[in-house]
Design a protein around this motif. Structure first.
Motif, mmCIF file in Angstrom:
data_model
loop_
_atom_site.group_PDB
_atom_site.id
_atom_site.type_symbol
_atom_site.label_atom_id
_atom_site.label_comp_id
_atom_site.label_asym_id
_atom_site.label_seq_id
_atom_site.Cartn_x
_atom_site.Cartn_y
_atom_site.Cartn_z
ATOM 1 N N TYR A 47 0.857 -1.195 0.000
ATOM 2 C CA TYR A 47 0.000 0.000 0.000
ATOM 3 C C TYR A 47 0.894 1.246 0.000
ATOM 4 C CZ TYR A 47 -3.541 3.261 1.954
ATOM 5 O OH TYR A 47 -4.397 4.312 2.190
ATOM 6 N N GLN A 55 1.762 9.148 -6.230
ATOM 7 C CA GLN A 55 2.303 10.496 -6.029
ATOM 8 C C GLN A 55 3.227 10.885 -7.188
ATOM 9 O OE1 GLN A 55 2.034 13.130 -4.159
ATOM 10 N NE2 GLN A 55 3.878 14.123 -4.927
ATOM 11 N N LYS A 58 1.270 11.778 -10.288
ATOM 12 C CA LYS A 58 0.606 13.082 -10.133
ATOM 13 C C LYS A 58 1.520 14.240 -10.543
ATOM 14 C CE LYS A 58 -2.512 14.932 -6.634
ATOM 15 N NZ LYS A 58 -2.803 15.017 -5.199
ATOM 16 N N GLU A 59 2.828 14.044 -10.409
ATOM 17 C CA GLU A 59 3.772 15.106 -10.783
ATOM 18 C C GLU A 59 3.758 15.401 -12.274
ATOM 19 O OE1 GLU A 59 7.598 15.457 -9.343
ATOM 20 O OE2 GLU A 59 7.038 15.036 -7.283
ATOM 21 N N PHE A 60 3.403 14.392 -13.070
ATOM 22 C CA PHE A 60 3.625 14.509 -14.513
ATOM 23 C C PHE A 60 2.373 14.383 -15.367
ATOM 24 C CE2 PHE A 60 7.362 12.738 -12.458
ATOM 25 C CZ PHE A 60 8.303 13.685 -12.809
ATOM 26 N N ALA A 62 -2.162 13.637 -15.784
ATOM 27 C CA ALA A 62 -3.523 13.533 -15.259
ATOM 28 C C ALA A 62 -4.052 12.106 -15.434
ATOM 29 C CB ALA A 62 -4.434 14.525 -15.968
ATOM 30 N N PHE A 66 -4.756 5.475 -9.188
ATOM 31 C CA PHE A 66 -5.199 5.521 -7.797
ATOM 32 C C PHE A 66 -4.575 4.408 -6.963
ATOM 33 C CE2 PHE A 66 -8.628 6.877 -10.670
ATOM 34 C CZ PHE A 66 -8.709 8.216 -10.292
ATOM 35 N N GLU A 68 -5.567 1.657 -4.311
ATOM 36 C CA GLU A 68 -6.750 0.993 -3.754
ATOM 37 C C GLU A 68 -6.273 0.023 -2.679
ATOM 38 O OE1 GLU A 68 -10.078 1.668 -4.306
ATOM 39 O OE2 GLU A 68 -10.292 0.295 -2.612
ATOM 40 N N HIS A 69 -6.854 0.158 -1.511
ATOM 41 C CA HIS A 69 -6.462 -0.690 -0.386
ATOM 42 C C HIS A 69 -7.252 -1.998 -0.462
ATOM 43 C CE1 HIS A 69 -6.046 -2.127 3.703
ATOM 44 N NE2 HIS A 69 -5.003 -1.320 3.814
ATOM 45 N N ASN A 78 -15.223 -0.178 -4.937
ATOM 46 C CA ASN A 78 -14.823 1.032 -5.643
ATOM 47 C C ASN A 78 -15.502 1.008 -7.003
ATOM 48 O OD1 ASN A 78 -13.547 3.037 -7.160
ATOM 49 N ND2 ASN A 78 -11.653 2.836 -5.977
ATOM 50 N N ARG A 79 -16.508 1.860 -7.132
ATOM 51 C CA ARG A 79 -17.328 1.845 -8.349
ATOM 52 C C ARG A 79 -16.595 2.340 -9.585
ATOM 53 N NH1 ARG A 79 -19.932 1.668 -4.119
ATOM 54 N NH2 ARG A 79 -21.972 0.690 -3.894
ATOM 55 N N ALA A 80 -15.440 2.960 -9.366
ATOM 56 C CA ALA A 80 -14.658 3.428 -10.517
ATOM 57 C C ALA A 80 -13.789 2.300 -11.082
ATOM 58 C CB ALA A 80 -13.794 4.613 -10.107
ATOM 59 N N SER A 257 8.995 17.210 -6.255
ATOM 60 C CA SER A 257 8.279 18.494 -6.196
ATOM 61 C C SER A 257 7.953 18.940 -4.777
ATOM 62 C CB SER A 257 6.978 18.391 -7.002
ATOM 63 O OG SER A 257 6.130 17.402 -6.436
ATOM 64 N N GLN A 258 7.842 18.001 -3.862
ATOM 65 C CA GLN A 258 7.427 18.387 -2.509
ATOM 66 C C GLN A 258 8.600 18.663 -1.563
ATOM 67 O OE1 GLN A 258 4.158 16.205 -0.792
ATOM 68 N NE2 GLN A 258 3.033 16.167 -2.701
ATOM 69 N N LYS B 58 -17.471 7.155 -1.839
ATOM 70 C CA LYS B 58 -17.016 5.891 -2.441
ATOM 71 C C LYS B 58 -17.998 4.745 -2.167
ATOM 72 C CE LYS B 58 -12.463 3.796 -2.938
ATOM 73 N NZ LYS B 58 -11.185 3.508 -2.261
ATOM 74 N N SER B 61 -21.117 5.779 -4.927
ATOM 75 C CA SER B 61 -21.072 6.405 -6.238
ATOM 76 C C SER B 61 -19.680 6.332 -6.856
ATOM 77 C CB SER B 61 -21.467 7.888 -6.069
ATOM 78 O OG SER B 61 -21.339 8.581 -7.284
ATOM 79 N N ALA B 62 -19.643 6.370 -8.184
ATOM 80 C CA ALA B 62 -18.364 6.492 -8.877
ATOM 81 C C ALA B 62 -18.064 7.962 -9.189
ATOM 82 C CB ALA B 62 -18.390 5.679 -10.169
ATOM 83 N N THR B 75 2.683 22.404 -4.484
ATOM 84 C CA THR B 75 4.013 21.940 -4.881
ATOM 85 C C THR B 75 3.881 20.974 -6.069
ATOM 86 O OG1 THR B 75 3.838 20.335 -3.071
ATOM 87 C CG2 THR B 75 5.169 22.288 -2.680
ATOM 88 N N THR B 76 3.178 19.880 -5.846
ATOM 89 C CA THR B 76 3.031 18.882 -6.907
ATOM 90 C C THR B 76 1.997 19.299 -7.943
ATOM 91 O OG1 THR B 76 3.631 17.140 -5.355
ATOM 92 C CG2 THR B 76 2.480 16.454 -7.350
ATOM 93 N N ARG B 79 -3.036 17.743 -12.081
ATOM 94 C CA ARG B 79 -3.453 17.982 -13.458
ATOM 95 C C ARG B 79 -4.908 17.618 -13.740
ATOM 96 N NH1 ARG B 79 1.484 17.744 -12.808
ATOM 97 N NH2 ARG B 79 3.025 18.795 -14.117
ATOM 98 N N ALA B 80 -5.517 16.896 -12.813
ATOM 99 C CA ALA B 80 -6.928 16.552 -12.995
ATOM 100 C C ALA B 80 -7.840 17.687 -12.520
ATOM 101 C CB ALA B 80 -7.252 15.256 -12.250
#
Lengths: 332, 332
Positions: A47, A55, A58-60, A62, A66, A68-69, A78-80, A257-258, B58, B61-62, B75-76, B79-80
């Motif tokens: 995890y 992370q 996310k710097e580069f 979109a 994600f 997911e645990h 997770n509906r996505a 970046s951070q 969560k 819904s998605a 910092t980071t 982009r979304a």
């Protein structure tokens, strides 16, 4: 040097980088088929590695990526995560209970493509994956190679080829060199902190997963020393109040970046704490690695430094890191 | 009862629920205009509340709903988060530095719609929002009302009207009742743990944000007692190894989808720890609230119980919760 076979580590890194071609062919195939989103599925240490790679992405980009645990997935869902998703996992044993259950569910009821990194052949988790890459250790490097290729395929990571050309040529030696340079520090740190009743680890960016994991999976799980890990930016919104002169605090500074968030804590902490340590990846030369790529591998540099602490801590405390009180000793 | 004005709390909850019409008109307008995704932007306590509402979404819904950390965002970046995004924040003071900076950036460079919940009128953060709802406290309730309306508008939350009919009619009295019932427990718990050198808080689901926040924003920041918060499923992958007979551990059990993860820890913990406490929202009747809605408000129930601990802890420790060692006392 204690518990350090230079050659073995060099070959471990080199071999991991050599898996890139295999990873590329998987990622390119999945990219060609198309996908809605990518989920790094993990629990505990995996995890934490998932947090690091998400992370990093996310710097580069979109690119919808994600964490997911595994255990949360089997309760909340997770509906996505759908049949057009990509699920990525990593496992040393290939048997971790919660991840295995989640993968079975995804295989049977969702139909998402599953890509697994496993340390060895013929495991229950391997059987559930559509694609398996077998290679021991180097979990973060595997995740980053996969994510970087996905980003490159989307046009979000133009540096891909230049980066990996450098890593192929220089990373194994650079990381071995870090460990050698860090040995003296690791020994002194272990001598100072081996009896700590509590230790605070602070980090940000791609160090945050490393901070969480180092505190929990190494100090708590392997050394049986109590810790709290906290994000550098969050530290300033609560946890700082319990810091005093003698509190054991270690701040990880990376070069992504951070870094400014960690630097803010570095500037402040010595005013309230006389017992803090800064571990900064900038202190290591990383020969052959360009300035602009140093942030990409900060987490690997920190891990190399921490391995020196672990080696000495284990010896000083006469506490072999393989032993567990409860994990896989009791049913729960 | 110590530090408890029944009427004041009742009116506080009732007034918050009455803001729903105002929230609905904002959400309905934004829904009609369309949006790509929703970001709850926070830091510290408001970051924790954001985690809670995103976890809640969560379950049903998605809807692309995310937590964005204000300092990480600056910092980071993310982009979304684009001009077709919705950014939601909450603030007591309306001045929190990192969030203010992030909102300014979003306003000037991104153009996303900004919805703010602020405790009072005329604040710098209020000036940056496209929509402001002014009402003190009840942060989580405000966030949940907004998210539930967004989900209802998408057809993902059919229970919306039935749920809020019940909450309007019964929630204020139910929460006041929880606090009255919990007072004896809160006192005993505070007496037992007021000198703790370290306390572990464990939770899952919509209790996770509450666990993180209660440990950091209450015990660490306000009571100056050291804590670690950890997700119930993660606790079993590392942190458990440093638990022994005398370790101070408190497990929060809610009634949302992740209750089984907390129950697993509840079943195991007493085997290795003789000093653990279970705070279970099931122990409180919540008159007028249907079984199927109890999980939606578990975090509010837990917060009411914890307020009783806080009241007694403050008194026993002669430590007014308003004082800070460092926060807003020093520049950093």
């Amino acid at each position: 040097m204690l518990k350090f076979d230079e050659n073995w580590w060099f070959e471990s890194f080199r071999g991991a980088l050599e898996k890139r071609q295999e990873i590329e062919s998987i990622v390119d195939k999945v990219t060609e088929e198309g996908y809605d989103n990518i989920f790094f599925l993990g629990i505990g240490g995996t995890y934490a590695s998932s947090m690091q790679v998400v992370q990093h992405v996310k710097e580069f980009s979109a690119m919808p990526t994600f964490v997911e645990h595994a255990a949360e997935y089997m309760t909340t869902g997770n509906r996505a995560l759908n049949k057009n998703s990509v699920v990525v996992f990593s496992s040393v044993s290939g048997t971790t209970e919660e991840v295995l259950v989640a993968l079975k569910y995804i295989k049977e009821h969702v139909g998402a493509r599953i890509i697994g990194f496993i340390d060895k052949e013929n495991t229950p988790m391997g059987d559930l994956a559509d694609y398996v890459v077998i290679y021991p250790m180097n979990e973060q490097l595997k995740f980053f190679m996969l994510a970087d290729r996905f980003m490159w395929n989307r046009g979000d990571f133009d540096d891909y080829e230049a980066l990996y050309e450098e890593l192929d040529a220089h990373l194994p030696a650079a990381l071995v060199d870090v460990e050698k340079r860090a040995d003296g520090f690791g020994k002194a740190f272990a001598e100072k902190h081996h009896k700590d009743e509590m230790h605070y680890f602070i980090g940000a960016g791609n160090q945050m997963g490393a901070t969480y994991s180092y505190a929990m999976c190494y100090w708590e799980e392997q050394h049986w020393i109590r810790t709290k890990s906290i994000h550098a930016a969050e530290f300033l919104h609560g946890t700082l109040e319990i810091i005093d002169r003698d509190t054991n605090v270690t701040l990880f500074l990376g070069e992504d970046s951070q870094r400014p968030l960690a630097e803010r804590v570095k500037a402040f902490l010595p005013r309230i704490c006389g017992n803090c340590t800064f571990i900064d990846t900038k202190d290591y030369p990383l020969e052959g690695i360009s300035q602009r790529f140093r942030g990409h591998i900060s987490h690997l540099v920190m891990m190399a430094v921490n391995r020196r602490i672990d080696a000495h801590l284990e010896k000083i405390n006469c506490h072999p890191v393989e032993i567990r009180r409860y994990y896989r000793k009791l049913n729960y």
